[in-house]
Design a protein around this motif. Structure first.
Motif, PDB file in Angstrom:
ATOM      1  N   THR A 166     -20.959  21.756  12.600  1.00 28.58           N
ATOM      2  CA  THR A 166     -20.605  21.058  11.375  1.00 28.58           C
ATOM      3  C   THR A 166     -21.893  20.520  10.773  1.00 28.58           C
ATOM      4  O   THR A 166     -22.607  19.758  11.416  1.00 28.58           O
ATOM      5  CB  THR A 166     -19.648  19.886  11.673  1.00 28.58           C
ATOM      6  N   THR A 167     -22.179  20.943   9.541  1.00 28.40           N
ATOM      7  CA  THR A 167     -23.426  20.550   8.891  1.00 28.40           C
ATOM      8  C   THR A 167     -23.120  19.672   7.685  1.00 28.40           C
ATOM      9  O   THR A 167     -22.274  20.016   6.867  1.00 28.40           O
ATOM     10  CB  THR A 167     -24.215  21.786   8.429  1.00 28.40           C
ATOM     11  N   THR A 168     -23.800  18.541   7.604  1.00 28.20           N
ATOM     12  CA  THR A 168     -23.656  17.623   6.482  1.00 28.20           C
ATOM     13  C   THR A 168     -25.010  17.495   5.791  1.00 28.20           C
ATOM     14  O   THR A 168     -26.019  17.267   6.447  1.00 28.20           O
ATOM     15  CB  THR A 168     -23.201  16.234   6.982  1.00 28.20           C
ATOM     16  N   PHE A 169     -25.002  17.643   4.478  1.00 26.99           N
ATOM     17  CA  PHE A 169     -26.220  17.502   3.686  1.00 26.99           C
ATOM     18  C   PHE A 169     -26.148  16.175   2.934  1.00 26.99           C
ATOM     19  O   PHE A 169     -25.166  15.919   2.235  1.00 26.99           O
ATOM     20  CB  PHE A 169     -26.364  18.653   2.685  1.00 26.99           C
ATOM     21  N   ARG A 170     -27.170  15.353   3.073  1.00 25.72           N
ATOM     22  CA  ARG A 170     -27.229  14.077   2.375  1.00 25.72           C
ATOM     23  C   ARG A 170     -28.453  14.042   1.468  1.00 25.72           C
ATOM     24  O   ARG A 170     -29.553  14.371   1.908  1.00 25.72           O
ATOM     25  CB  ARG A 170     -27.314  12.914   3.357  1.00 25.72           C
ATOM     26  N   HIS A 171     -28.228  13.610   0.252  1.00 24.88           N
ATOM     27  CA  HIS A 171     -29.308  13.461  -0.725  1.00 24.88           C
ATOM     28  C   HIS A 171     -30.055  14.763  -0.960  1.00 24.88           C
ATOM     29  O   HIS A 171     -31.261  14.765  -1.238  1.00 24.88           O
ATOM     30  CB  HIS A 171     -30.297  12.366  -0.313  1.00 24.88           C
ATOM     31  N   ALA A 185     -21.264  21.004  17.679  1.00 25.16           N
ATOM     32  CA  ALA A 185     -22.537  20.474  17.177  1.00 25.16           C
ATOM     33  C   ALA A 185     -22.295  19.862  15.802  1.00 25.16           C
ATOM     34  O   ALA A 185     -21.610  20.450  14.965  1.00 25.16           O
ATOM     35  CB  ALA A 185     -23.574  21.577  17.085  1.00 25.16           C
ATOM     36  N   GLN A 186     -22.864  18.680  15.615  1.00 21.47           N
ATOM     37  CA  GLN A 186     -22.793  18.017  14.324  1.00 21.47           C
ATOM     38  C   GLN A 186     -24.226  17.772  13.876  1.00 21.47           C
ATOM     39  O   GLN A 186     -24.998  17.154  14.597  1.00 21.47           O
ATOM     40  CB  GLN A 186     -22.030  16.704  14.426  1.00 21.47           C
ATOM     41  N   ALA A 187     -24.542  18.256  12.681  1.00 17.81           N
ATOM     42  CA  ALA A 187     -25.897  18.103  12.161  1.00 17.81           C
ATOM     43  C   ALA A 187     -25.850  17.397  10.814  1.00 17.81           C
ATOM     44  O   ALA A 187     -25.016  17.719   9.972  1.00 17.81           O
ATOM     45  CB  ALA A 187     -26.562  19.464  12.005  1.00 17.81           C
ATOM     46  N   VAL A 188     -26.736  16.425  10.668  1.00 16.41           N
ATOM     47  CA  VAL A 188     -26.879  15.722   9.395  1.00 16.41           C
ATOM     48  C   VAL A 188     -28.304  15.983   8.910  1.00 16.41           C
ATOM     49  O   VAL A 188     -29.266  15.594   9.569  1.00 16.41           O
ATOM     50  CB  VAL A 188     -26.617  14.208   9.549  1.00 16.41           C
ATOM     51  N   LEU A 213     -24.875  17.096  19.998  1.00 20.73           N
ATOM     52  CA  LEU A 213     -24.112  18.113  20.722  1.00 20.73           C
ATOM     53  C   LEU A 213     -23.109  17.431  21.637  1.00 20.73           C
ATOM     54  O   LEU A 213     -23.454  16.477  22.335  1.00 20.73           O
ATOM     55  CB  LEU A 213     -25.026  18.972  21.592  1.00 20.73           C
ATOM     56  N   VAL A 214     -21.890  17.943  21.653  1.00 21.79           N
ATOM     57  CA  VAL A 214     -20.852  17.436  22.546  1.00 21.79           C
ATOM     58  C   VAL A 214     -20.324  18.624  23.329  1.00 21.79           C
ATOM     59  O   VAL A 214     -19.804  19.572  22.748  1.00 21.79           O
ATOM     60  CB  VAL A 214     -19.705  16.767  21.760  1.00 21.79           C
ATOM     61  N   ALA A 215     -20.471  18.579  24.656  1.00 19.90           N
ATOM     62  CA  ALA A 215     -19.994  19.673  25.499  1.00 19.90           C
ATOM     63  C   ALA A 215     -19.763  19.171  26.912  1.00 19.90           C
ATOM     64  O   ALA A 215     -20.617  18.501  27.483  1.00 19.90           O
ATOM     65  CB  ALA A 215     -20.999  20.806  25.526  1.00 19.90           C
ATOM     66  N   LYS A 216     -18.603  19.453  27.455  1.00 16.63           N
ATOM     67  CA  LYS A 216     -18.309  19.182  28.860  1.00 16.63           C
ATOM     68  C   LYS A 216     -18.587  17.722  29.229  1.00 16.63           C
ATOM     69  O   LYS A 216     -19.167  17.427  30.254  1.00 16.63           O
ATOM     70  CB  LYS A 216     -19.141  20.125  29.719  1.00 16.63           C
TER      71      LYS A 216
END
Length: 183
Positions: A4-9, A37-40, A55-58
């Motif tokens: 999951t990708t989030t773009f700021r500004h 995976a979450q990326a900002v 990252l979130v796993a196990k």
């Protein structure tokens, strides 16, 4: 891997998103489980490019952040940090040789909250869970507790074979509760 990708500004950029997903694919060799995976990605003051990847796993949560003047360099650096952390944790777990057959069985019970409020009522157990506690050193127990992001961990000491509890104190340090038998 779900990213999951989030773009700021900054404007949404397909090439940057694809580059990030390509780089994050490298960490799959360290974890077999499904990974979220979450990326900002953000830009501050038009020149500082910030990347924060989680990252979130196990049961493991690993974060990598980086701020540079180039978004691609920030992505490279943040993913490298995550990769180093995963490699280090995987090596620690590999070095630990579990002592099979010496695990203890522990039962956990959850008590219904309403039964505690009444003065005369007996507590009602609503769920019981049984799991094995493997022998490990105190250092490994602290590492496992950090990896699982728990406040405490019950384990069997590999040397003494006694049941112990390691917990996180409010001051950020760790506490150890050991059990001893009366003579």
């Amino acid at each position: 891997m779900q990213v999951t990708t989030t773009f700021r500004h900054m404007e949404v950029s397909a090439p940057i998103r694809e580059y990030l997903e390509e780089k994050l694919a490298r960490v799959k060799k360290y974890i077999d489980e499904p990974i979220d995976a979450q990326a900002v990605l953000s830009v501050e003051k038009k020149i500082r490019h910030c990347v924060e990847v989680t990252l979130v796993a196990k049961g493991i949560i690993i974060k990598g952040t980086e701020t540079t003047n180039d978004m691609y360099a920030a992505i490279d650096s943040a993913v490298d940090k995550i990769e180093r952390q995963l490699r280090r944790y995987k090596e620690r777990i590999k070095r630990h040789k579990p002592l099979s057959g010496r695990e203890r069985q522990v039962r956990k019970a959850i008590v219904q909250a309403e039964s505690l409020e009444e003065v005369d009522a007996e507590p009602v157990i609503i769920r019981t869970e049984t799991f094995f506690v493997k022998p490990m050193s105190v250092e490994e127990a602290v590492m496992q507790m950090d990896l699982l992001e728990k406040n405490f961990l019950v384990f069997t000491d590999a040397d003494t074979e006694e049941l112990n509890v390691v917990y996180r104190r409010s001051d950020g340090n760790y506490g150890l509760i050991t059990s001893q038998q009366k003579d």
